[in-house]
Design an enzyme around this catalytic site. Structure first.
Site, PDB file in Angstrom:
ATOM      1  N   LYS A 196       0.853  -1.184   0.000  1.00  0.00           N
ATOM      2  CA  LYS A 196       0.000   0.000   0.000  1.00  0.00           C
ATOM      3  C   LYS A 196       0.891   1.237   0.000  1.00  0.00           C
ATOM      4  CE  LYS A 196      -3.634   2.341   2.548  1.00  0.00           C
ATOM      5  NZ  LYS A 196      -4.539   2.318   3.699  1.00  0.00           N
ATOM      6  N   LYS A 249      -2.015  -1.650  -3.977  1.00  0.00           N
ATOM      7  CA  LYS A 249      -2.906  -0.493  -3.911  1.00  0.00           C
ATOM      8  C   LYS A 249      -2.104   0.796  -3.938  1.00  0.00           C
ATOM      9  CE  LYS A 249      -5.909   1.779  -0.660  1.00  0.00           C
ATOM     10  NZ  LYS A 249      -6.431   1.818   0.676  1.00  0.00           N
TER      11      LYS A 249
HETATM   12  C1  PBG Z   1      -7.140   3.346   5.176  1.00  0.00           C
HETATM   13  C2  PBG Z   1      -7.605   3.277   3.791  1.00  0.00           C
HETATM   14  C3  PBG Z   1      -7.463   4.236   2.789  1.00  0.00           C
HETATM   15  C4  PBG Z   1      -8.067   3.734   1.654  1.00  0.00           C
HETATM   16  C5  PBG Z   1      -8.584   2.493   1.972  1.00  0.00           C
HETATM   17  N1  PBG Z   1      -8.271   2.211   3.290  1.00  0.00           N
HETATM   18  C6  PBG Z   1      -6.933   5.618   2.821  1.00  0.00           C
HETATM   19  C7  PBG Z   1      -5.614   5.956   3.338  1.00  0.00           C
HETATM   20  O1  PBG Z   1      -4.720   5.145   3.514  1.00  0.00           O
HETATM   21  O2  PBG Z   1      -5.495   7.159   3.591  1.00  0.00           O
HETATM   22  C8  PBG Z   1      -8.145   4.451   0.353  1.00  0.00           C
HETATM   23  C9  PBG Z   1      -9.068   3.903  -0.657  1.00  0.00           C
HETATM   24  C10 PBG Z   1      -9.391   4.823  -1.757  1.00  0.00           C
HETATM   25  O3  PBG Z   1      -8.741   5.861  -1.992  1.00  0.00           O
HETATM   26  O4  PBG Z   1     -10.360   4.515  -2.474  1.00  0.00           O
HETATM   27  N2  PBG Z   1      -8.041   2.855   6.089  1.00  0.00           N
END
Ligand code: PBG
Length: 327
Positions: A196, A249
């Site tokens: 991520k 991601k």
């Molecule tokens: C964190 C989380 C995020 C997303 C999914 N889970 C945001 C982040 O890390 O700030 C982002 C998903 C998206 O942008 O569609 N709980």
């Protein structure tokens, strides 16, 4: 392979039928996971400005939405909770009457067979908006593991079918596996948001989930956008720790990472076509600058072609409608 003029690549492109037969990648509704934002309150259906077509729903409006998703043939939803009160530890996230726990139970009553995936993170639940416990202005990794474990067990207890952990804490998969097993949820699988990235593509999501960090950013725990070696190491560690499904991601700007992960690891691979990827298409389409349907299908096909077995996408419902109509 013979060369031109004996060999002509165009032969296999010369009719609709032969193009159908030689197509290597097809996306299907079976590949999709649809994210849903669950809000506190009653009769809430609040449009997210930067994500046209996506709303925050209160639980009373949620069940009909999930049934619609199920009826379209989409196998799974991914739930994000927006609690009424945020605090230092994000305690609503592991409260047995928290927003997510209530949502899971309400959905399960209405739609038995949809797979309910729940996001395990703290940022939507903490007043500081970070994905962990703050100690001396820093995110404390090991204390965060205890909270993530509590959240996971609480979600499993409420009926979550799959725990998706997105906090990027070191050791989170092992900690959660241990906690689930100790609480007799040995059959609950874990989807690890392994690779991520600290991405600007999450911007619209943070508006939707109210999870913008109140100080600093997420670069001390999410991956540097420029790195792929670290991404492979993150995935490797999650596999070792017991992840059942791994994830890359965002998706679109990380197709190389998806392709590498597919080659290196033998687990089902998910990719998250995140909020900013959705918003960009929507904005351009609303201006009449692009063909929305073709662009969305092209991007989703490319994510699958790169190697994703499943795609988390805000486009799931729309694409399901398009696909179902064309068959
Ligand atoms: C964190 C989380 C995020 C997303 C999914 N889970 C945001 C982040 O890390 O700030 C982002 C998903 C998206 O942008 O569609 N709980």
């Amino acid at each position: 392979m013979a060369r031109f003029p004996q060999y002509r690549m165009r032969r296999l492109r010369s009719s609709v039928a032969i193009r159908k037969l030689t197509r290597e990648t097809a996306i299907s509704v079976n590949d999709f996971i649809y994210p849903i934002f669950v809000s506190y309150g009653k009769n809430v259906r609040q449009e997210i400005i930067a994500m046209p077509g996506i709303q925050r729903l209160s639980i009373d409006n949620l069940t009909a939405e999930v049934q619609e998703v199920y009826d379209l043939g989409i196998p799974a939803i991914l739930l994000f909770g927006i609690p009424e009160y945020k605090d230092k530890l994000g305690s609503d996230a592991f409260d047995s009457t928290g927003i997510i726990q209530q949502a899971i139970k309400a959905i399960r009553k209405q739609t038995q067979d949809i797979l309910i995936i729940t996001d395990v993170c703290m940022c939507e639940y903490t007043e500081h908006g970070h994905c962990g416990v703050i100690k001396n202005g820093l995110i404390d990794n090991d204390q965060t593991l205890d909270i993530l474990s509590k959240i996971s067990v609480s979600q499993a207890k409420a009926g979550s079918d799959l725990i998706a952990v997105s906090a990027m804490a070191d050791g989170q998969v092992a900690a959660i596996r241990g906690a689930l097993d100790a609480s007799e949820y040995t059959n609950t699988p874990i989807m690890a948001y392994s690779a991520k990235y600290a991405s600007a593509f999450y911007g619209p999501f943070r508006e939707a989930a109210g999870s913008t960090p109140q100080f600093g950013n997420r670069e001390s725990y999410q991956l540097d956008i420029a790195n792929i070696r670290q991404a492979m190491n993150e995935i490797y560690l999650d596999v070792e720790e017991g992840a059942d499904i791994i994830m890359v991601k965002p998706a679109l700007a990380y197709l190389d990472v998806i392709a590498s992960a597919k080659k290196e690891f033998n687990l089902p691979l998910a990719s998250y076509n995140v909020s900013g990827e959705y918003s960009m298409i929507k904005a351009a389409a609303q201006n009449g600058w692009i063909d929305e349907q073709r662009i969305a299908l092209e991007i989703l096909t490319s994510i699958k072609r790169a190697g994703a077995d499943m795609i988390i996408t805000y486009y799931a419902k729309e694409v399901a409608n398009w696909i179902n109509k064309n068959n």
